[in-house]
Design an enzyme around this catalytic site. Sequence first.
Site, PDB file in Angstrom:
ATOM      1  N   HIS A 218      -3.654  -5.336   0.390  1.00 46.28           N
ATOM      2  CA  HIS A 218      -3.112  -5.761   1.686  1.00 46.28           C
ATOM      3  C   HIS A 218      -3.108  -7.293   1.781  1.00 46.28           C
ATOM      4  CE1 HIS A 218      -2.820  -1.881   3.837  1.00 46.28           C
ATOM      5  NE2 HIS A 218      -3.766  -1.508   2.973  1.00 46.28           N
TER       6      HIS A 218
ATOM      7  N   CYS B  94       0.842  -1.201   0.000  1.00 45.37           N
ATOM      8  CA  CYS B  94       0.000   0.000   0.000  1.00 45.37           C
ATOM      9  C   CYS B  94       0.879   1.255   0.000  1.00 45.37           C
ATOM     10  CB  CYS B  94      -0.970  -0.036   1.174  1.00 45.37           C
ATOM     11  SG  CYS B  94      -2.348   1.127   1.000  1.00 45.37           S
TER      12      CYS B  94
ATOM     13  N   GLU C 252      -1.819  -9.050   4.031  1.00 40.83           N
ATOM     14  CA  GLU C 252      -1.818  -9.497   5.426  1.00 40.83           C
ATOM     15  C   GLU C 252      -3.216  -9.720   5.989  1.00 40.83           C
ATOM     16  OE1 GLU C 252      -1.657  -4.915   5.662  1.00 40.83           O
ATOM     17  OE2 GLU C 252      -1.053  -6.530   4.324  1.00 40.83           O
TER      18      GLU C 252
END
Length: 537
Positions: free
Chosen positions: A168, A79, A170
């Site tokens: 993202h 990001c 994660e």
Amino acid sequence: MQQKIIILDFGSQTTQLIGRRVRELNMYCEIVPYNKFPADDPDVIGVILSGSPFSVYDEKAFKIDLDTVRGKYPILGICYGAQYIAYTNGGNVEPAGSREYGRQNLTTIDKSCPLFQGFDDNSQVWMSHGDTITAIPTGAHVVASTPQVENAAYYLPEEKPVFGVQFHPEVFHSVQGTLLLKNFVVGVCGGKQDWSAANYIETTVKELREQVGKDRVILGLSGGVDSSVCAVLLNRAIGDQLTCIFVDHGMLRKNEFSDVMKDYECLGLNVIGVDASDKFLGDLEGVTEPEKKRKIIGRDFIEVFNAEAKKITDAKWLAQGTIYPDRIESLNITGKVIKSHHNVGGLPEEMHLSLCEPLKWLFKDEVRRVGRELGMPEHLITRHPFPGPGLAVRILGAITREKVRVLQDADDIYIRGLRDYKVKLSGEEARSVLAAGVPANMENGEIEVSLYDQIWQAGAILLSEVRSVGVMGDERTYENPVALRAVTSTDAMTADWAHLPYDFMAKVSNDIINKVKGVNRVCYDISSKPPATIEWE
């Protein structure tokens, strides 16, 4: 050599999740402020740049000289990290037409790129940004796009390659995010995936012996998972050089002081129990402001603890069960305090003790894995997190002994109910519970666990400054409501409210109202974190 990935934190709310996902790959990593890269650490094999609340072109944006890492280590920008690499290397970043937030699918994927090997077509990812990369860095090429984001991922194929992704990986909603991180950490950086609870214990025991030497260590026990694991780990490292002090501030759960003292005796720990409830409750009289409550409890804890510590004249160290989320919540990289933790922030000078925090880089589930590896009883390891200030932060308003008694009784009914109620899980729910280490046997694709084991944290909250009308025994009542809180989480950095069965909630509500004098109404909190916190205060 302990290989490590360094995650440079630019202030994102999900930076800790990046660390969690890397640790799940059995790779050690450390999260450090964006401007504190450990340049002299020979164990670093790769660098990840996190997201950020800022735009790369903001005057207050966090900025670094990428030459300190580029060309020396493989780099993955996520990001803001991806945008910053582009912005400082010939690319361009501009405000998006509208904030790009939520699920997206990768419509084009270059599967020859090391980052996307093994990816499925149309893999779902999670976007959360207000800016977008309109031109990629010089020398890079696009390796993934979505219908809305042409430059969703790019690749600089250098000797030490650089990657940028605007989504993202994660977060849970990026379905193959863990694969992407594995491709980077293992495939690109050459990670050996040799970090484990057993490895951590071996390394930490050695470090503790070197750090402490022959000195005596004092540990402040709380009865929770973190301080208990810390005590057992220290006991393995230094044995009878450790003395533990367990302070009862009068706001523990029902019968907790006596129950925990018995547990510690069974673990072979040297524990001094101190009942200081009169002092704490006296100093809290009339105090309603949450942060002030925490400060008073922290101050009193130090005073009581210091008085006991002075009796141990040869003590040189104070050990604490501080874990990583404690430190993150106390002060994040933007400098904003979320809430104070009584075991974070250093020690008063008059204590003359050095600080020892063997769990400070671990997340809660990692602490539990270490506890299991140490052979601790399961009922201690699976205990829900409980705030250091205890029920003080679950009584809204001024604290009195009577209010503590009411909340202890209501909370006891709630927690015992969660332990007694059994549920059957299958599929992703079952795998998630088993991955967290909860002991359960899979039969016909199902496991049976208690509601208590299925959720991350639960507790009752007394709204002591609110009264509502009720009817009991044909008589009007005007008493306090109790709110019940239960959340699911993996690391306490984010949490969702638990969807408890209606029949369970009905029984618990009925039991609390009928058995706890002073309560005539029960509510259930359905707020997630963020925007709410797990605790109310």
